[in-house]
Design a protein around this motif. Structure first.
Motif, PDB file in Angstrom:
ATOM      1  N   CYS A  29       0.833  -1.201   0.000  1.00  0.00           N
ATOM      2  CA  CYS A  29       0.000   0.000   0.000  1.00  0.00           C
ATOM      3  C   CYS A  29       0.873   1.257   0.000  1.00  0.00           C
ATOM      4  N   THR A  30       0.223   2.407  -0.046  1.00  0.00           N
ATOM      5  CA  THR A  30       0.921   3.696  -0.024  1.00  0.00           C
ATOM      6  C   THR A  30       0.275   4.599   1.020  1.00  0.00           C
ATOM      7  N   ARG A  31       0.998   5.645   1.396  1.00  0.00           N
ATOM      8  CA  ARG A  31       0.447   6.627   2.335  1.00  0.00           C
ATOM      9  C   ARG A  31       1.085   7.985   2.067  1.00  0.00           C
ATOM     10  N   TRP A  32       0.270   9.030   1.984  1.00  0.00           N
ATOM     11  CA  TRP A  32       0.762  10.390   1.792  1.00  0.00           C
ATOM     12  C   TRP A  32       1.171  11.001   3.123  1.00  0.00           C
ATOM     13  N   SER A  33       2.168  11.861   3.096  1.00  0.00           N
ATOM     14  CA  SER A  33       2.520  12.642   4.282  1.00  0.00           C
ATOM     15  C   SER A  33       1.465  13.737   4.444  1.00  0.00           C
ATOM     16  N   PRO A  34       1.364  14.355   5.637  1.00  0.00           N
ATOM     17  CA  PRO A  34       0.293  15.323   5.895  1.00  0.00           C
ATOM     18  C   PRO A  34       0.235  16.504   4.923  1.00  0.00           C
ATOM     19  N   LYS A  35       1.375  16.992   4.489  1.00  0.00           N
ATOM     20  CA  LYS A  35       1.396  18.143   3.583  1.00  0.00           C
ATOM     21  C   LYS A  35       1.478  17.727   2.113  1.00  0.00           C
ATOM     22  N   GLY A  36       1.525  16.423   1.859  1.00  0.00           N
ATOM     23  CA  GLY A  36       1.597  15.932   0.491  1.00  0.00           C
ATOM     24  C   GLY A  36       2.978  16.024  -0.128  1.00  0.00           C
ATOM     25  N   SER A  37       3.994  16.248   0.680  1.00  0.00           N
ATOM     26  CA  SER A  37       5.365  16.357   0.171  1.00  0.00           C
ATOM     27  C   SER A  37       5.957  15.007  -0.178  1.00  0.00           C
ATOM     28  N   TYR A  38       5.510  13.958   0.518  1.00  0.00           N
ATOM     29  CA  TYR A  38       6.082  12.630   0.346  1.00  0.00           C
ATOM     30  C   TYR A  38       4.989  11.600   0.111  1.00  0.00           C
ATOM     31  N   LEU A  39       5.346  10.583  -0.652  1.00  0.00           N
ATOM     32  CA  LEU A  39       4.511   9.402  -0.821  1.00  0.00           C
ATOM     33  C   LEU A  39       5.317   8.231  -0.285  1.00  0.00           C
ATOM     34  N   ALA A  40       4.804   7.582   0.762  1.00  0.00           N
ATOM     35  CA  ALA A  40       5.486   6.426   1.355  1.00  0.00           C
ATOM     36  C   ALA A  40       4.926   5.163   0.718  1.00  0.00           C
ATOM     37  N   THR A  41       5.841   4.272   0.304  1.00  0.00           N
ATOM     38  CA  THR A  41       5.425   3.001  -0.270  1.00  0.00           C
ATOM     39  C   THR A  41       5.941   1.873   0.614  1.00  0.00           C
ATOM     40  N   GLN A  45      10.991  -5.139   2.994  1.00  0.00           N
ATOM     41  CA  GLN A  45      12.133  -4.728   3.820  1.00  0.00           C
ATOM     42  C   GLN A  45      11.952  -3.381   4.507  1.00  0.00           C
ATOM     43  N   GLY A  46      10.818  -2.702   4.267  1.00  0.00           N
ATOM     44  CA  GLY A  46      10.590  -1.432   4.937  1.00  0.00           C
ATOM     45  C   GLY A  46       9.825  -0.444   4.083  1.00  0.00           C
ATOM     46  N   ILE A  47      10.107   0.825   4.291  1.00  0.00           N
ATOM     47  CA  ILE A  47       9.396   1.917   3.628  1.00  0.00           C
ATOM     48  C   ILE A  47      10.340   2.639   2.673  1.00  0.00           C
ATOM     49  N   ALA A  48       9.834   2.967   1.492  1.00  0.00           N
ATOM     50  CA  ALA A  48      10.547   3.847   0.566  1.00  0.00           C
ATOM     51  C   ALA A  48       9.775   5.151   0.528  1.00  0.00           C
ATOM     52  N   LEU A  49      10.494   6.256   0.582  1.00  0.00           N
ATOM     53  CA  LEU A  49       9.871   7.574   0.570  1.00  0.00           C
ATOM     54  C   LEU A  49      10.168   8.237  -0.768  1.00  0.00           C
ATOM     55  N   LEU A  50       9.104   8.618  -1.462  1.00  0.00           N
ATOM     56  CA  LEU A  50       9.228   9.265  -2.758  1.00  0.00           C
ATOM     57  C   LEU A  50       8.888  10.740  -2.599  1.00  0.00           C
ATOM     58  N   GLY A  51       9.571  11.597  -3.347  1.00  0.00           N
ATOM     59  CA  GLY A  51       9.300  13.023  -3.256  1.00  0.00           C
ATOM     60  C   GLY A  51       9.939  13.779  -4.395  1.00  0.00           C
ATOM     61  N   GLY A  52       9.774  15.078  -4.359  1.00  0.00           N
ATOM     62  CA  GLY A  52      10.298  15.921  -5.417  1.00  0.00           C
ATOM     63  C   GLY A  52       9.299  16.051  -6.552  1.00  0.00           C
ATOM     64  N   ILE A  58      13.663   9.158  -2.424  1.00  0.00           N
ATOM     65  CA  ILE A  58      14.608  10.053  -1.761  1.00  0.00           C
ATOM     66  C   ILE A  58      15.113   9.500  -0.425  1.00  0.00           C
ATOM     67  N   GLN A  59      14.423   8.479   0.106  1.00  0.00           N
ATOM     68  CA  GLN A  59      14.851   7.922   1.386  1.00  0.00           C
ATOM     69  C   GLN A  59      14.303   6.509   1.542  1.00  0.00           C
ATOM     70  N   ARG A  60      15.030   5.696   2.315  1.00  0.00           N
ATOM     71  CA  ARG A  60      14.568   4.348   2.666  1.00  0.00           C
ATOM     72  C   ARG A  60      14.661   4.179   4.166  1.00  0.00           C
ATOM     73  N   PHE A  61      13.697   3.438   4.718  1.00  0.00           N
ATOM     74  CA  PHE A  61      13.673   3.152   6.149  1.00  0.00           C
ATOM     75  C   PHE A  61      13.573   1.637   6.303  1.00  0.00           C
ATOM     76  N   ALA A  62      14.665   1.009   6.704  1.00  0.00           N
ATOM     77  CA  ALA A  62      14.726  -0.444   6.819  1.00  0.00           C
ATOM     78  C   ALA A  62      14.022  -0.905   8.089  1.00  0.00           C
ATOM     79  N   HIS A  63      12.849  -1.468   7.929  1.00  0.00           N
ATOM     80  CA  HIS A  63      12.063  -2.006   9.042  1.00  0.00           C
ATOM     81  C   HIS A  63      11.236  -3.166   8.478  1.00  0.00           C
ATOM     82  N   PRO A  64      11.856  -4.352   8.359  1.00  0.00           N
ATOM     83  CA  PRO A  64      11.174  -5.496   7.739  1.00  0.00           C
ATOM     84  C   PRO A  64       9.836  -5.807   8.403  1.00  0.00           C
ATOM     85  N   GLY A  65       8.824  -6.062   7.579  1.00  0.00           N
ATOM     86  CA  GLY A  65       7.502  -6.411   8.084  1.00  0.00           C
ATOM     87  C   GLY A  65       6.667  -5.237   8.544  1.00  0.00           C
TER      88      GLY A  65
END
Length: 134
Positions: A29-41, A45-52, A58-65
């Motif tokens: 699934c996906t989730r938008w940040s509150p201001k719409g600056s980022y889309l988290a996927t 293995q964790g979360i990828a953060l898309l932006g720009g 633009i960022q990865r957060f390693a948190h499996p599961g």
């Protein structure tokens, strides 16, 4: 902005314009940040953060599961949650992690058994965590 069938559109003055066409945005699934600056996927293995402008990674957060996330209102922090699936998980495995969005730095991590906790409790916990961080 909205995500529709793996296409990212922007709506300005009721005119939709295709921004990005991508084969595979997420594994779940996906989730938008509150201001719409980022889309988290969400990924195994964790979360990828898309932006720009073109929503590049633009960022990865390693948190499996990871199953739930929440952004601070300022979008400075991200909280990720994954349930502890097995009793035999390693001692450094953490259910809840608070990350700094810009640097991807892990700020705090917690062990927690939140099995059976509903979404309202999760929202309360993340709001409290963000108050402590900001």
């Amino acid at each position: 902005m909205m995500v529709v069938r793996r296409l990212l559109y922007t709506s300005i003055l009721l005119q939709n314009q295709l921004l990005v066409k991508k084969g595979r945005w997420t594994e779940t699934c996906t989730r938008w940040s509150p201001k719409g600056s980022y889309l988290a996927t969400f990924h195994a293995q964790g979360i990828a953060l898309l932006g720009g402008e073109y929503f590049k990674q633009i960022q990865r957060f390693a948190h499996p599961g990871v199953q739930l996330i929440n952004f601070s209102p300022s979008e400075r922090y991200l909280v990720t949650f994954r349930p502890m699936q097995e009793q035999g998980t390693s001692e450094d495995a953490q259910s809840i992690i608070i990350w700094e969005v810009f640097t991807g730095t892990k700020k705090m991590g917690f062990h927690a058994d939140m099995s059976g906790v509903d979404d309202r409790a999760w929202d309360f916990w993340t709001k409290r965590a963000h108050q402590l961080m900001e």
